[in-house]
Write an enzyme that holds these catalytic residues in place. Sequence first.
Site, PDB file in Angstrom:
ATOM      1  N   PHE A 286       0.841  -1.157   0.087  1.00  0.00           N
ATOM      2  CA  PHE A 286      -0.053  -0.071  -0.019  1.00  0.00           C
ATOM      3  C   PHE A 286       0.866   1.183   0.017  1.00  0.00           C
ATOM      4  CE2 PHE A 286       0.690  -0.740   4.594  1.00  0.00           C
ATOM      5  CZ  PHE A 286       1.139   0.585   5.109  1.00  0.00           C
TER       6      PHE A 286
ATOM      7  N   LYS B 139      -1.327  -7.875  -8.417  1.00  0.00           N
ATOM      8  CA  LYS B 139      -2.446  -7.695  -7.482  1.00  0.00           C
ATOM      9  C   LYS B 139      -1.905  -6.717  -6.647  1.00  0.00           C
ATOM     10  CE  LYS B 139      -3.342  -8.487  -3.672  1.00  0.00           C
ATOM     11  NZ  LYS B 139      -4.036  -7.493  -2.793  1.00  0.00           N
TER      12      LYS B 139
ATOM     13  N   GLU C  98      -5.132  -3.601  -1.761  1.00  0.00           N
ATOM     14  CA  GLU C  98      -6.739  -3.524  -1.629  1.00  0.00           C
ATOM     15  C   GLU C  98      -6.970  -1.854  -1.070  1.00  0.00           C
ATOM     16  OE1 GLU C  98      -6.064  -5.739   1.781  1.00  0.00           O
ATOM     17  OE2 GLU C  98      -5.347  -5.754  -0.079  1.00  0.00           O
TER      18      GLU C  98
ATOM     19  N   SER D 186       5.736  -6.902   4.083  1.00  0.00           N
ATOM     20  CA  SER D 186       6.155  -7.213   5.471  1.00  0.00           C
ATOM     21  C   SER D 186       6.877  -8.287   5.422  1.00  0.00           C
ATOM     22  CB  SER D 186       5.090  -7.068   6.543  1.00  0.00           C
ATOM     23  OG  SER D 186       4.183  -8.321   6.314  1.00  0.00           O
TER      24      SER D 186
ATOM     25  N   CYS E  52       9.447   1.433   3.645  1.00  0.00           N
ATOM     26  CA  CYS E  52      10.450   0.228   4.116  1.00  0.00           C
ATOM     27  C   CYS E  52      11.944   0.841   4.201  1.00  0.00           C
ATOM     28  CB  CYS E  52      10.418  -0.828   3.187  1.00  0.00           C
ATOM     29  SG  CYS E  52      11.053  -0.318   1.329  1.00  0.00           S
TER      30      CYS E  52
ATOM     31  N   GLU F  27       9.031  -3.467  13.530  1.00  0.00           N
ATOM     32  CA  GLU F  27       8.856  -2.524  12.507  1.00  0.00           C
ATOM     33  C   GLU F  27       7.658  -1.810  12.677  1.00  0.00           C
ATOM     34  OE1 GLU F  27       9.255  -2.234   7.495  1.00  0.00           O
ATOM     35  OE2 GLU F  27       8.339  -3.819   8.310  1.00  0.00           O
TER      36      GLU F  27
END
Length: 510
Positions: A164, A188, A191, A241, A296, A395
């Site tokens: 995201f 993909k 969402e 992740s 990240c 994290e």
Amino acid sequence: MTEVADQFTEEQAGEVTRITHWIDGKHVEGASGRSGPVYNPATGVQSGEVDFASVEEVDAAVQAAKRAFASWRSVSLSRRTELFFRIRELFHDHSDDLARLLTLEHGKVFSDAKGEVARGLEVIEFCCGIPELLKGGYSEQASTGIDVYSIRQPLGVVGGITPFNFPAMVPMWMWAPAIACGNAFVLKPSEKDPSASMLTAELLKEAGLPDGVFNVVHGDKVAVDSVLEHPEIVAVSFVGSTPIARYVYETGTRNGKRVQALGGAKNHMIVLPDADIDMAADAAVSAGYGSAGERCMAVSMLVAVGHAADDLVGAIEERLPKVVVGDGMNPDSEMGPLVTREHRDKVASYIEKGREEGAKVVTDGRETAPDGNGFFLGVTLLDEVTPEMDVYKDEIFGPVLGITRVDTYEEAVQLVNENPYGNGVAIFTRDGGVARRFQFEVNAGMVGVNVPIPVPVAYYSFGGWKSSLFGDLHIYGPEGIQFYTQGKVVTSRWPDPATSKVDLGFPQTR
């Protein structure tokens, strides 16, 4: 203007837009009966409803890609280059449209969103040189009358599962080299902010990419597992992740796929006593709180060495009240909201957890968050964080910056090297010898010297070490080209009656 971009030309108060799949060059409404909400994080208002794909709908996208691959792989390199120059121009011309979608669905400020698109464009520009990138080798007369040459060929149908936090850039890191190499692609996306992928699909079609070469299916674990298990998807790229990266890698490889899965991070920035403290403080604030810490490569831990600590904490604390938090479409805003209410609440919980574990809360972002229903959290600074604390180990992925104090350079490097993550790391110093020693000794995939976020340029490759990467190859750049192709070596001899004979021995090269 394209259909997706046109949806956001005006504020649609109370209107919820349906976000469909993109299969075989057109919008395809979902038939699974399942969907998920999409929010504007700055207001907390639902702006969209995204269809969730069934196993059958993922298969429809794969079959479209399979049909397209048969002819796309045969398109000449010069023709692909011409197409990628058109793609580059279209994405450049629509960069504001893409950036606005990012701000409205992810929440990052508009200037940061434009920066995301620009970094993605760098990879598209790199792929404009695909003829050079796919050059093989040739050895004449490897043996008498025999020539040997190597080539790289596309894999087939490949998939990408993207996060995201970079809804435009990370997909570009995947689909651009994959398609340039001659593969067909099934994406993909997250969402949580899916519209950038739909605008991407429309722009690729407008550029002239054949139908079926690029497809988008939305969804949750059903769609993810369908991609990972589909027998005709031969390779999968993932960014997210670490727990999910491990799952993607294990599931994908168990199903016979080539997988590159980039995981999480706990990026350290070491500040030595000889560093320019003002420069280091500026870098720490920029790298720690940019995009609300949802990167990240964000710096989440500062390691202050020796007497640098007090001055560094003071310099950062002085800067924090000046950070303007607000709606990303407001040009005065420097930091926007987090992507969802649930994620905001989870990040906020770490502030209290840090206090309970013994960290000093210098600045509490819960106290400075803007009013309203948006998913906002102000900037937080935690001092005296130790490696045993959850705020150090986890994290957090939000605007929470921690400071750990150590006495020596050796202790600082040991902290980084013992951490399970190995994505990015930075050192701030005026000593070139120490900097060179650091880049040699540190166990991380990307290293910055007086650069807080060392994301490589497009003609190098991006990726970490240890639990930040599952798989052998990093993303984009030369390793990205290698990931999306397979090598073939051809040994050839043209008929010469004078040298032809039966020989049952092992082939010789001398």
